[in-house]
Design an enzyme around this catalytic site. Structure first.
Site, PDB file in Angstrom:
ATOM      1  N   LYS A   1       0.800  -1.227   0.000  1.00  0.00           N
ATOM      2  CA  LYS A   1       0.000   0.000   0.000  1.00  0.00           C
ATOM      3  C   LYS A   1       0.837   1.283   0.000  1.00  0.00           C
ATOM      4  CE  LYS A   1      -4.268  -1.749   2.036  1.00  0.00           C
ATOM      5  NZ  LYS A   1      -5.324  -1.518   3.058  1.00  0.00           N
TER       6      LYS A   1
ATOM      7  N   GLY B   1      -3.615   1.896  13.570  1.00  0.00           N
ATOM      8  CA  GLY B   1      -2.930   1.243  12.460  1.00  0.00           C
ATOM      9  C   GLY B   1      -3.353   1.841  11.127  1.00  0.00           C
ATOM     10  N   GLY B   2      -3.023   1.123  10.043  1.00  0.00           N
ATOM     11  CA  GLY B   2      -3.320   1.632   8.713  1.00  0.00           C
ATOM     12  C   GLY B   2      -4.796   1.867   8.470  1.00  0.00           C
ATOM     13  N   ALA B   3      -5.629   0.912   8.872  1.00  0.00           N
ATOM     14  CA  ALA B   3      -7.074   1.058   8.663  1.00  0.00           C
ATOM     15  C   ALA B   3      -7.622   2.205   9.487  1.00  0.00           C
ATOM     16  CB  ALA B   3      -7.788  -0.244   9.023  1.00  0.00           C
TER      17      ALA B   3
ATOM     18  N   GLY C   1     -15.003  -2.229  12.175  1.00  0.00           N
ATOM     19  CA  GLY C   1     -14.396  -2.472  10.878  1.00  0.00           C
ATOM     20  C   GLY C   1     -14.204  -3.933  10.542  1.00  0.00           C
TER      21      GLY C   1
ATOM     22  N   GLY D   1     -18.673  -4.265   9.538  1.00  0.00           N
ATOM     23  CA  GLY D   1     -17.568  -4.189   8.602  1.00  0.00           C
ATOM     24  C   GLY D   1     -17.915  -4.654   7.212  1.00  0.00           C
TER      25      GLY D   1
END
Length: 280
Positions: free
Chosen positions: A69, A130-132, A223, A246
């Protein structure tokens, strides 16, 4: 026939078991689109060649997952607004001869959330950094959330997200340490869980949140898409809260991506049913 290539990391599920493949292929069939969405494993060492191949074959776009990503950005020609702020890309779109990186992680979450509540002017408690969580935080801020409290065990990671929000968006962000069972402050409008706790196969896991502090006026979003009915979502329902699972986020990511690639506003119900048929 056009192809869309999802560039995955070290793990690639067979197409029959991959949720993204299943829902997008179902949407293609429903809308009579002569397109295919295929799942391909690409190692980090081969990423540059994979992107060059996508260019050479004229593919309309592709998805990329961890660990690509961030690394894929070096091989693209530009970034969308939120992708540039987030610093990560999961959706690539061909624009003429250019490949543009977008990030639909947070946008899909916000789109699903908007079916229940508009984030504009709301106070948000976000668990995770985190990334999410970072993608969700940025998109919530861009959607007009007034305040975002980032709750995370690592102060360093939590403050990175807070600094990003305060520096690049109009929201007022703050960090709170996640020590022990967290009591959601009264007056919070939206509670978002954006960690991996509860993800299959650890379906009995529960984030350390005091569910007695949830009130019916709050909207609770998780999520985790597998399973869609997490212990947190069930507890929130039991408290009388409106909830967003989610699965809705995953579907809306697909809706946004397909609009980029095909120009078609696809039916999200078709995509959600395809996911339910997988019995996630």
């Amino acid at each position: 026939m056009n192809f869309l290539l999802p560039l995955t990391g070290s793990f690639a599920q067979p197409a029959a078991e991959n949720p993204t493949v299943a829902m997008i292929e179902a949407a293609y069939r429903h809308h009579g689109l002569d397109w295919r969405y295929i799942n391909v494993e690409v190692s980090p060492d081969d990423l540059a060649d994979a992107v060059r191949g996508a260019r050479a074959m004229g593919w309309r776009g592709f998805n990329c997952s961890i660990p690509h990503k961030v690394a894929v950005i070096d091989h693209l020609d530009g970034l969308g607004k939120s992708a540039e702020i987030i610093g990560a890309v999961n959706t690539i779109v061909r624009d003429g001869d250019r490949l543009i990186g977008e990030n639909t992680d947070g946008r899909g979450f916000v789109a699903a959330l908007k079916t229940v509540v508009d984030p504009a002017g709301k106070s948000v408690v976000l668990f995770g950094a985190g990334g999410a969580a970072r993608a969700v935080a940025v998109e919530m801020a861009l959607a007009g959330a007034t305040r975002i409290t980032v709750v995370n065990r690592s102060a360093e990671r939590g403050r990175v997200v807070v600094d990003l929000l305060n520096g690049r968006t109009d929201t007022q962000a703050s960090y709170t340490s996640w020590e022990g069972t967290f009591v959601v402050p009264s007056g919070s409008d939206i509670v978002i869980h954006a960690t991996s706790v509860g993800l299959y196969p650890d379906v009995d896991a529960m984030p350390d949140i005091d569910t007695d502090s949830l009130t019916p006026e709050m909207v609770v979003a998780d999520g985790i898409h597998n399973p869609p009915l997490t212990r947190l979502i069930q507890a929130a329902k039991d408290r009388g809260c409106k909830t967003v699972d989610g699965l809705g986020m995953l579907v809306q990511q697909g809706v946004i991506g397909m609009k980029y690639w095909t120009g078609v506003d696809v039916d999200p119900h078709v995509m959600r049913q395809a996911l339910l048929d997988l019995e996630l």
